[in-house]
Design a protein around this motif. Structure first.
Motif, PDB file in Angstrom:
ATOM      1  N   VAL A   1     -48.310 -41.531 -53.749  1.00 53.71           N
ATOM      2  CA  VAL A   1     -48.848 -40.216 -54.095  1.00 53.71           C
ATOM      3  C   VAL A   1     -50.069 -39.982 -53.214  1.00 53.71           C
ATOM      4  O   VAL A   1     -50.996 -40.791 -53.200  1.00 53.71           O
ATOM      5  N   THR A   2     -50.061 -38.882 -52.494  1.00 52.21           N
ATOM      6  CA  THR A   2     -51.163 -38.583 -51.582  1.00 52.21           C
ATOM      7  C   THR A   2     -52.275 -37.807 -52.295  1.00 52.21           C
ATOM      8  O   THR A   2     -52.061 -37.212 -53.356  1.00 52.21           O
ATOM      9  N   ASP A   3     -53.458 -37.822 -51.681  1.00 48.51           N
ATOM     10  CA  ASP A   3     -54.576 -37.049 -52.226  1.00 48.51           C
ATOM     11  C   ASP A   3     -54.229 -35.556 -52.272  1.00 48.51           C
ATOM     12  O   ASP A   3     -54.625 -34.854 -53.201  1.00 48.51           O
ATOM     13  N   LYS A   4     -53.492 -35.100 -51.271  1.00 47.20           N
ATOM     14  CA  LYS A   4     -53.103 -33.688 -51.249  1.00 47.20           C
ATOM     15  C   LYS A   4     -52.209 -33.337 -52.427  1.00 47.20           C
ATOM     16  O   LYS A   4     -52.342 -32.257 -53.027  1.00 47.20           O
ATOM     17  N   GLU A   5     -51.296 -34.232 -52.773  1.00 44.49           N
ATOM     18  CA  GLU A   5     -50.409 -33.988 -53.914  1.00 44.49           C
ATOM     19  C   GLU A   5     -51.206 -33.889 -55.209  1.00 44.49           C
ATOM     20  O   GLU A   5     -50.912 -33.056 -56.076  1.00 44.49           O
ATOM     21  N   VAL A   6     -52.223 -34.736 -55.343  1.00 41.39           N
ATOM     22  CA  VAL A   6     -53.079 -34.684 -56.531  1.00 41.39           C
ATOM     23  C   VAL A   6     -53.827 -33.358 -56.565  1.00 41.39           C
ATOM     24  O   VAL A   6     -53.881 -32.680 -57.604  1.00 41.39           O
TER      25      VAL A   6
ATOM     26  N   ASN B   1     -54.646 -27.784 -58.640  1.00 40.44           N
ATOM     27  CA  ASN B   1     -54.652 -26.339 -58.365  1.00 40.44           C
ATOM     28  C   ASN B   1     -53.599 -25.617 -59.200  1.00 40.44           C
ATOM     29  O   ASN B   1     -53.816 -24.498 -59.688  1.00 40.44           O
ATOM     30  N   GLN B   2     -52.455 -26.255 -59.366  1.00 42.44           N
ATOM     31  CA  GLN B   2     -51.381 -25.671 -60.169  1.00 42.44           C
ATOM     32  C   GLN B   2     -51.821 -25.536 -61.627  1.00 42.44           C
ATOM     33  O   GLN B   2     -51.580 -24.507 -62.277  1.00 42.44           O
ATOM     34  N   ILE B   3     -52.457 -26.573 -62.160  1.00 43.02           N
ATOM     35  CA  ILE B   3     -52.955 -26.530 -63.540  1.00 43.02           C
ATOM     36  C   ILE B   3     -53.993 -25.424 -63.693  1.00 43.02           C
ATOM     37  O   ILE B   3     -53.976 -24.657 -64.671  1.00 43.02           O
ATOM     38  N   ARG B   4     -54.887 -25.327 -62.700  1.00 39.91           N
ATOM     39  CA  ARG B   4     -55.928 -24.299 -62.761  1.00 39.91           C
ATOM     40  C   ARG B   4     -55.315 -22.896 -62.761  1.00 39.91           C
ATOM     41  O   ARG B   4     -55.730 -22.017 -63.523  1.00 39.91           O
TER      42      ARG B   4
ATOM     43  N   ILE C   1     -53.968 -37.459 -63.043  1.00 35.70           N
ATOM     44  CA  ILE C   1     -52.975 -36.667 -62.317  1.00 35.70           C
ATOM     45  C   ILE C   1     -52.143 -37.561 -61.418  1.00 35.70           C
ATOM     46  O   ILE C   1     -50.914 -37.420 -61.325  1.00 35.70           O
ATOM     47  N   LYS C   2     -52.789 -38.501 -60.746  1.00 31.95           N
ATOM     48  CA  LYS C   2     -52.056 -39.427 -59.882  1.00 31.95           C
ATOM     49  C   LYS C   2     -51.052 -40.231 -60.700  1.00 31.95           C
ATOM     50  O   LYS C   2     -49.900 -40.426 -60.286  1.00 31.95           O
ATOM     51  N   ALA C   3     -51.475 -40.703 -61.872  1.00 36.19           N
ATOM     52  CA  ALA C   3     -50.574 -41.462 -62.738  1.00 36.19           C
ATOM     53  C   ALA C   3     -49.381 -40.612 -63.156  1.00 36.19           C
ATOM     54  O   ALA C   3     -48.244 -41.088 -63.216  1.00 36.19           O
ATOM     55  N   GLN C   4     -49.644 -39.342 -63.443  1.00 36.51           N
ATOM     56  CA  GLN C   4     -48.557 -38.442 -63.825  1.00 36.51           C
ATOM     57  C   GLN C   4     -47.562 -38.286 -62.681  1.00 36.51           C
ATOM     58  O   GLN C   4     -46.342 -38.363 -62.874  1.00 36.51           O
ATOM     59  N   LEU C   5     -48.069 -38.063 -61.488  1.00 33.98           N
ATOM     60  CA  LEU C   5     -47.199 -37.865 -60.335  1.00 33.98           C
ATOM     61  C   LEU C   5     -46.391 -39.120 -60.014  1.00 33.98           C
ATOM     62  O   LEU C   5     -45.212 -39.044 -59.659  1.00 33.98           O
ATOM     63  N   ILE C   6     -47.021 -40.283 -60.174  1.00 32.03           N
ATOM     64  CA  ILE C   6     -46.294 -41.537 -59.959  1.00 32.03           C
ATOM     65  C   ILE C   6     -45.149 -41.660 -60.955  1.00 32.03           C
ATOM     66  O   ILE C   6     -44.017 -42.002 -60.595  1.00 32.03           O
ATOM     67  N   SER C   7     -45.440 -41.374 -62.215  1.00 31.56           N
ATOM     68  CA  SER C   7     -44.398 -41.497 -63.235  1.00 31.56           C
ATOM     69  C   SER C   7     -43.263 -40.509 -62.993  1.00 31.56           C
ATOM     70  O   SER C   7     -42.093 -40.822 -63.206  1.00 31.56           O
ATOM     71  N   GLU C   8     -43.602 -39.303 -62.519  1.00 28.45           N
ATOM     72  CA  GLU C   8     -42.566 -38.317 -62.222  1.00 28.45           C
ATOM     73  C   GLU C   8     -41.682 -38.791 -61.068  1.00 28.45           C
ATOM     74  O   GLU C   8     -40.453 -38.653 -61.102  1.00 28.45           O
ATOM     75  N   LYS C   9     -42.309 -39.351 -60.034  1.00 31.07           N
ATOM     76  CA  LYS C   9     -41.542 -39.832 -58.882  1.00 31.07           C
ATOM     77  C   LYS C   9     -40.670 -41.023 -59.267  1.00 31.07           C
ATOM     78  O   LYS C   9     -39.532 -41.154 -58.785  1.00 31.07           O
ATOM     79  N   ILE C  10     -41.185 -41.895 -60.126  1.00 34.23           N
ATOM     80  CA  ILE C  10     -40.371 -43.010 -60.605  1.00 34.23           C
ATOM     81  C   ILE C  10     -39.174 -42.483 -61.369  1.00 34.23           C
ATOM     82  O   ILE C  10     -38.035 -42.925 -61.168  1.00 34.23           O
ATOM     83  N   TYR C  11     -39.421 -41.534 -62.251  1.00 34.45           N
ATOM     84  CA  TYR C  11     -38.327 -40.949 -63.039  1.00 34.45           C
ATOM     85  C   TYR C  11     -37.258 -40.374 -62.120  1.00 34.45           C
ATOM     86  O   TYR C  11     -36.061 -40.612 -62.307  1.00 34.45           O
ATOM     87  N   ASN C  12     -37.687 -39.594 -61.129  1.00 39.99           N
ATOM     88  CA  ASN C  12     -36.725 -38.981 -60.208  1.00 39.99           C
ATOM     89  C   ASN C  12     -35.937 -40.034 -59.434  1.00 39.99           C
ATOM     90  O   ASN C  12     -34.731 -39.883 -59.215  1.00 39.99           O
ATOM     91  N   GLU C  13     -36.606 -41.092 -59.018  1.00 43.02           N
ATOM     92  CA  GLU C  13     -35.935 -42.148 -58.255  1.00 43.02           C
ATOM     93  C   GLU C  13     -34.933 -42.904 -59.123  1.00 43.02           C
ATOM     94  O   GLU C  13     -33.797 -43.167 -58.710  1.00 43.02           O
ATOM     95  N   VAL C  14     -35.356 -43.234 -60.341  1.00 45.56           N
ATOM     96  CA  VAL C  14     -34.502 -44.031 -61.230  1.00 45.56           C
ATOM     97  C   VAL C  14     -33.280 -43.237 -61.690  1.00 45.56           C
ATOM     98  O   VAL C  14     -32.202 -43.797 -61.887  1.00 45.56           O
TER      99      VAL C  14
END
Length: 338
Positions: A104-109, A114-117, A146-159
């Protein structure tokens, strides 16, 4: 919430966050530094992280006008154990994500913040900052979550990316769940509901004398769901109480019943359409719905297996500091940590 997801948004309360935490097995033999509560296969879970998480929980309790458990009580210990389990699980997912080459990159975080805002605060940074402060977040802890959320989402998508549903499985589900795709007999009726038989008898005589049924329903019926529509409603066989159901489906179209007593009062019933026969939705029309249901089930099965495998993988790779091990692991952790 998908089983793998740690948080669904940055401002989810702790009580929701920790509900999905599974933690490690507590069988590790690694020494735990004094500034940490656990070590997950070499990754430290610090006391500062735990303190920050509990402080956010305290803010949430306050906003909900709930008393935060006092230190030393069983309630506080349970909350602390859940918080540690949540942080341990997050460290485990970080570890597995690295093995899966998920980053997960800093830009993704930044993009997610920004999306939440934009979506939750109308684009206002001031409103976001106010909410973060109220919830006990700092810019740093927000980015961590947010980083943890994005990691979990990417894991879910991969699995779950290879989850599929066969035509045979769709056919089997359709055959075994025909009732879900069956529409019972139905009919359009008007009715007037009143409390007393005397009032029902009076209205019945007026209708038989030529009075407008719909107008009387609007004026006198006490059924809130139909009175404003002149008593009109569509019913399915067996949907209404038995006395009403029996009369509504037995009468000829546009015939008017004498008052019918039910637990709700007295009804005057007038069917205004023929009975529409029961029907079964064909498989070709139900296929998309069934496929979506089975695909979601297949994804849930895949992520549940991955979650359980992850828990087993770390069963002997997590060490806890004294006083921080989950109850089941407390004895073994006490003998291997200081």
């Amino acid at each position: 919430m998908k089983p793998i997801r740690i948080i669904a948004a940055a401002l989810v309360v702790l009580s929701v966050l920790v509900a999905t935490a599974c933690g490690g097995g507590g069988g590790g033999k690694e020494n735990v530094p004094t500034d940490s509560v656990a070590v997950v296969d070499g990754t430290q879970v610090t006391k500062a992280q735990l303190t920050a998480l509990l402080e956010r929980a305290k803010k949430t309790y306050k906003s909900q006008k709930r008393a935060f458990p006092k230190a030393g009580t069983a309630e506080y210990q349970a909350l602390q154990t859940q918080a540690v389990a949540f942080l341990v699980q997050r460290a485990e997912y970080d570890n597995r994500a690295s093995d899966m080459n998920i980053k997960v990159t800093d830009k993704e975080v930044t993009d997610r913040i920004n999306q939440i805002r934009t979506q939750s605060f109308g684009g206002s940074q001031k409103k976001l900052d106010q909410q973060l402060k109220a919830q006990g977040y700092t810019p740093e802890t927000l980015r961590e979550d947010i980083k943890a959320q994005l990691i979990s989402e990417k894991i879910y998508n991969e699995v779950t990316k290879d989850a599929k549903v066969s035509d045979a499985a769709i056919q089997k589900y359709y055959n075994e769940n025909k009732s879900q795709f069956t529409t019972k007999e139905s009919r359009d009726v008007r009715h007037i509901l009143v409390k007393s038989k005397a009032k029902a008898d009076t209205l019945y005589k007026q209708i038989k004398g030529g009075a407008d049924f719909a107008a009387l329903a609007k004026k006198f019926s006490i059924d809130p769901g139909s009175k404003d529509k002149g008593g009109l409603l569509t019913i399915q066989k067996g949907q209404t109480v038995a006395p009403f159901d029996k009369v509504a489906f037995a009468l000829k179209t546009n015939a008017v019943s004498t008052p019918v007593k039910t637990q709700y009062g007295y009804h005057i019933i007038k069917p205004v359409s023929a009975v529409k026969a029961a029907s079964v939705q064909p498989l070709k029309d139900a296929k998309a719905q069934i496929q979506a249901t089975l695909l979601e089930q297949a994804k849930n099965d895949a992520i549940t297996k991955w979650t359980n495998d992850t828990k087993d993988f770390f069963a002997k790779k997590v060490s806890y500091g004294t006083g921080y091990a989950p109850p089941a692991a407390a004895t073994s952790a006490a003998s291997t940590t200081g």
